[in-house]
Write an enzyme that holds these catalytic residues in place. Structure first.
Site, mmCIF file in Angstrom:
data_model
loop_
_atom_site.group_PDB
_atom_site.id
_atom_site.type_symbol
_atom_site.label_atom_id
_atom_site.label_comp_id
_atom_site.label_asym_id
_atom_site.label_seq_id
_atom_site.Cartn_x
_atom_site.Cartn_y
_atom_site.Cartn_z
ATOM 1 N N CYS A 64 -18.171 -6.822 -18.243
ATOM 2 C CA CYS A 64 -18.656 -6.043 -16.756
ATOM 3 C C CYS A 64 -19.952 -7.092 -16.169
ATOM 4 O O CYS A 64 -20.770 -6.826 -16.892
ATOM 5 C CB CYS A 64 -18.861 -4.679 -17.063
ATOM 6 S SG CYS A 64 -19.369 -3.645 -15.819
ATOM 7 N N GLU B 249 0.814 -1.230 0.035
ATOM 8 C CA GLU B 249 -0.051 0.027 0.122
ATOM 9 C C GLU B 249 0.934 1.406 -0.203
ATOM 10 O O GLU B 249 0.713 2.430 -0.647
ATOM 11 C CB GLU B 249 -0.852 0.091 1.137
ATOM 12 C CG GLU B 249 -2.185 -0.991 1.172
ATOM 13 C CD GLU B 249 -2.994 -0.753 -0.009
ATOM 14 O OE1 GLU B 249 -3.441 0.311 -0.473
ATOM 15 O OE2 GLU B 249 -3.424 -1.919 -0.913
ATOM 16 N N CYS C 291 -13.586 -0.959 -16.217
ATOM 17 C CA CYS C 291 -14.225 0.558 -16.178
ATOM 18 C C CYS C 291 -13.184 1.350 -15.959
ATOM 19 O O CYS C 291 -13.162 2.465 -15.265
ATOM 20 C CB CYS C 291 -15.359 0.702 -15.069
ATOM 21 S SG CYS C 291 -16.225 1.971 -14.975
ATOM 22 N N TYR D 288 -6.828 5.919 4.403
ATOM 23 C CA TYR D 288 -6.995 5.214 3.223
ATOM 24 C C TYR D 288 -6.338 3.783 3.562
ATOM 25 O O TYR D 288 -6.695 2.657 3.233
ATOM 26 C CB TYR D 288 -6.724 5.547 2.067
ATOM 27 C CG TYR D 288 -6.731 4.658 0.729
ATOM 28 C CD1 TYR D 288 -7.893 4.584 0.198
ATOM 29 C CD2 TYR D 288 -5.589 3.952 0.177
ATOM 30 C CE1 TYR D 288 -8.240 3.650 -0.903
ATOM 31 C CE2 TYR D 288 -5.915 2.963 -0.571
ATOM 32 C CZ TYR D 288 -6.807 3.075 -1.134
ATOM 33 O OH TYR D 288 -7.045 1.904 -2.466
ATOM 34 N N ASP E 121 -11.056 4.749 -3.711
ATOM 35 C CA ASP E 121 -9.971 5.217 -4.514
ATOM 36 C C ASP E 121 -10.636 5.887 -5.859
ATOM 37 O O ASP E 121 -11.752 5.734 -5.987
ATOM 38 C CB ASP E 121 -8.848 4.119 -4.603
ATOM 39 C CG ASP E 121 -9.404 2.982 -5.739
ATOM 40 O OD1 ASP E 121 -10.397 2.962 -6.040
ATOM 41 O OD2 ASP E 121 -8.593 2.261 -5.852
#
Length: 319
Positions: free
Chosen positions: A221, A59, A210, A144, A162
């Site tokens: 999708c 991260e 996307c 986050y 995000d």
């Protein structure tokens, strides 16, 4: 195709915040995305572990850094310092030197990561905190990152929001472009006790199907039946206000027209326009006149037929 009337579920209005409408069939929405993700997804080494230390390393490295640069750096970092205890015992200059040599940017991240490892060793007896609130006690770990570690390591996080997730929610369900609205929608969609798979799945959807240039059909999708953007052909989003610059040539757009018309028997000209570029507006610079020029080229080549009728201009491939 978007749901209408009583097919919506509204959240967030009771406490005075902006109401967010989501499909009423939330269980179907959730299960379709999870099934799609579990059937096939990109393989990253950090998705194959539940070690909070390894996930924290990922991260921190991923902040404003492309994943193609993160993977080799992540693997080399864990080979050098495989545990939080090993990193805590390292010389900080070595950690910063590694960071710089791998072009990860912002060397203070390396300092914070080193200090966080020392905190785990000294203040938490070598055991990582498990909740987002407790994880924020670690140096350099904001909301986050804390939530991501709690989700992916302990399956105990909240919804991750995000840029990819915002784009998905904006396009699929018409969520307003505000942090509060995105948080509401993401939290409502999150299935209880499944933050690990859910957050991975919705970020994968944003990263694969996307993206700034959508690949709805190519990536299958799972939300097409509910998606506002798919139903209208308008794929703008907060981070996609105009057509990406690399999609600018007439040749590219002629190819998009042909590829799009292969999926449909016939399309109204404006529906076609919205499906081939995100900044299409009928009366704009890239509107009907621009599109008619491309269609004229394709018609001259014998590839498309343009019909002017009482129901407007419609386009199809020639047989």
């Amino acid at each position: 195709m978007t749901p209408s009337g009583d097919e919506h579920e509204t959240s967030g209005a009771a406490d005075g915040r902006e109401a967010v409408e989501l499909p009423a069939a939330l269980e179907d929405v959730r299960s379709s995305l999870i099934d799609w993700y579990e059937a096939d997804h990109r393989e990253f080494p950090w998705r194959e572990t539940e070690d909070p230390y390894a996930i924290l390393v990922c991260e921190v490295m991923s902040q404003q850094t492309q994943l193609d640069r993160v993977r080799p750096a992540y693997e080399a970092f864990l080979e050098e310092w495989p545990t939080a205890a090993a990193l805590a015992a390292a010389d900080r200059s070595d950690v910063v030197g590694f960071w710089s040599s791998h072009s990860l940017g912002y060397n203070n991240r390396a300092k914070y990561l080193h200090e966080a490892a020392q905190q785990v060793h000294e203040e938490f007896d070598g055991e990582f905190p498990r909740t987002p609130v407790d994880l924020e006690e670690l140096m350099g770990v904001g909301p986050y990152t804390a939530n991501a570690v709690a989700s992916f390591a302990f399956n105990a996080g909240d919804a991750v929001v995000d840029t990819n997730v915002k784009r998905v929610l904006y396009r699929a369900f018409g969520v307003p472009d505000s942090d509060d609205a995105f948080e509401q929608a993401a939290s409502t969609l999150l299935p209880d006790g499944r933050s690990r798979v859910w957050n991975n799945a919705i970020m994968e959807l944003g990263g694969v199907a996307c993206g700034t240039t959508p690949r709805c059909e190519e990536e299958g999708c799972p939300w097409r039946q509910w998606c506002h953007a798919y139903g209208t052909g308008d794929f703008t989003a907060p981070d996609v206000p105009t057509q990406p610059s690399f999609e600018g040539s007439r040749r590219q757009f002629r190819g998009r027209i042909v590829a799009t018309l292969r999926k449909y028997d016939e399309l109204p000209i404006d529906d076609l326009g919205h499906r081939i570029r995100v900044d299409y507006t009928p009366d704009g610079d890239h509107g009907r006149e621009w599109l008619r020029g491309l269609l004229a080229d394709l018609s001259d080549d014998g590839l498309v037929a343009v019909r002017d009728g009482e129901d407007g201009v419609r386009v199809r491939l020639r047989e």
